[in-house]
Design a protein around this motif. Structure first.
Motif, PDB file in Angstrom:
ATOM      1  N   UNK A  71       0.812  -1.215   0.000  1.00 25.90           N
ATOM      2  CA  UNK A  71       0.000   0.000   0.000  1.00 25.90           C
ATOM      3  C   UNK A  71       0.846   1.265   0.000  1.00 25.90           C
ATOM      4  N   UNK A  72       2.004   1.196  -0.638  1.00 27.81           N
ATOM      5  CA  UNK A  72       2.877   2.359  -0.799  1.00 27.81           C
ATOM      6  C   UNK A  72       2.742   2.825  -2.249  1.00 27.81           C
ATOM      7  N   UNK A  73       1.643   3.524  -2.514  1.00 24.66           N
ATOM      8  CA  UNK A  73       1.255   3.815  -3.880  1.00 24.66           C
ATOM      9  C   UNK A  73       2.198   4.792  -4.575  1.00 24.66           C
ATOM     10  N   UNK A  74       2.623   5.827  -3.882  1.00 25.06           N
ATOM     11  CA  UNK A  74       3.554   6.767  -4.512  1.00 25.06           C
ATOM     12  C   UNK A  74       4.876   6.078  -4.811  1.00 25.06           C
ATOM     13  N   UNK A 104      -0.631  -0.201 -17.003  1.00 24.91           N
ATOM     14  CA  UNK A 104      -1.513  -1.026 -16.185  1.00 24.91           C
ATOM     15  C   UNK A 104      -1.145  -0.911 -14.705  1.00 24.91           C
ATOM     16  N   UNK A 105       0.142  -0.940 -14.398  1.00 28.29           N
ATOM     17  CA  UNK A 105       0.569  -0.831 -12.998  1.00 28.29           C
ATOM     18  C   UNK A 105       0.174   0.518 -12.408  1.00 28.29           C
ATOM     19  N   UNK A 106       0.267   1.581 -13.193  1.00 25.14           N
ATOM     20  CA  UNK A 106      -0.184   2.899 -12.719  1.00 25.14           C
ATOM     21  C   UNK A 106      -1.687   2.864 -12.424  1.00 25.14           C
ATOM     22  N   UNK A 107      -2.457   2.288 -13.343  1.00 21.58           N
ATOM     23  CA  UNK A 107      -3.906   2.196 -13.145  1.00 21.58           C
ATOM     24  C   UNK A 107      -4.222   1.444 -11.856  1.00 21.58           C
ATOM     25  N   UNK A 108      -3.534   0.340 -11.635  1.00 21.19           N
ATOM     26  CA  UNK A 108      -3.764  -0.456 -10.438  1.00 21.19           C
ATOM     27  C   UNK A 108      -3.411   0.326  -9.173  1.00 21.19           C
ATOM     28  N   UNK A 109      -2.313   1.055  -9.209  1.00 26.33           N
ATOM     29  CA  UNK A 109      -1.918   1.861  -8.051  1.00 26.33           C
ATOM     30  C   UNK A 109      -2.975   2.927  -7.759  1.00 26.33           C
ATOM     31  N   UNK A 110      -3.444   3.594  -8.803  1.00 28.32           N
ATOM     32  CA  UNK A 110      -4.458   4.624  -8.594  1.00 28.32           C
ATOM     33  C   UNK A 110      -5.774   4.029  -8.084  1.00 28.32           C
ATOM     34  N   UNK A 111      -6.155   2.837  -8.578  1.00 24.99           N
ATOM     35  CA  UNK A 111      -7.382   2.207  -8.084  1.00 24.99           C
ATOM     36  C   UNK A 111      -7.254   1.888  -6.604  1.00 24.99           C
ATOM     37  N   UNK A 112      -6.151   1.291  -6.225  1.00 26.93           N
ATOM     38  CA  UNK A 112      -5.950   0.908  -4.827  1.00 26.93           C
ATOM     39  C   UNK A 112      -5.882   2.129  -3.917  1.00 26.93           C
ATOM     40  N   UNK A 113      -5.397   3.226  -4.467  1.00 29.61           N
ATOM     41  CA  UNK A 113      -5.296   4.470  -3.707  1.00 29.61           C
ATOM     42  C   UNK A 113      -6.654   5.169  -3.598  1.00 29.61           C
TER      43      UNK A 113
END
Length: 86
Positions: free
Chosen positions: A4-7, A28-37
């Motif tokens: 959960x360290x999105x940045x 895709x990894x950026x999208x996933x990070x933004x969704x989880x955030x």
């Protein structure tokens, strides 16, 4: 992402793109990070970029389903959610 360290995750994606340029995987990894955030607008933006870069449709559909579940739009995705939970 799992920690959960999105940045930090996005920083690693920046680093990867510095070596190879933007790819479907990094989008895709950026999208996933933004969704989880919880940044749903950015998630959608990066899912489109991932699709345009050639990300496999199955991965995009899974992430889109998780996005819809996260915002409570469950109508029509129940079978997919059940399959993902198995």
């Amino acid at each position: 992402l799992m920690q959960r360290q999105f940045q930090s995750a996005r920083d690693w994606v920046d680093w990867a793109e510095g070596w190879s340029g933007p790819t479907a995987e990094t989008a895709f990894l950026r999208a996933s990070a933004y969704r989880r955030e919880g940044n749903l607008a950015k998630c959608r933006e990066w899912l489109v970029k991932a699709r345009d870069a050639g990300c496999p449709i199955e991965r995009l559909e899974r992430e889109q389903t998780l996005l819809l579940a996260q915002i409570g739009e469950l109508q029509g995705i129940e079978p997919t959610i059940a399959r993902l939970l198995q």
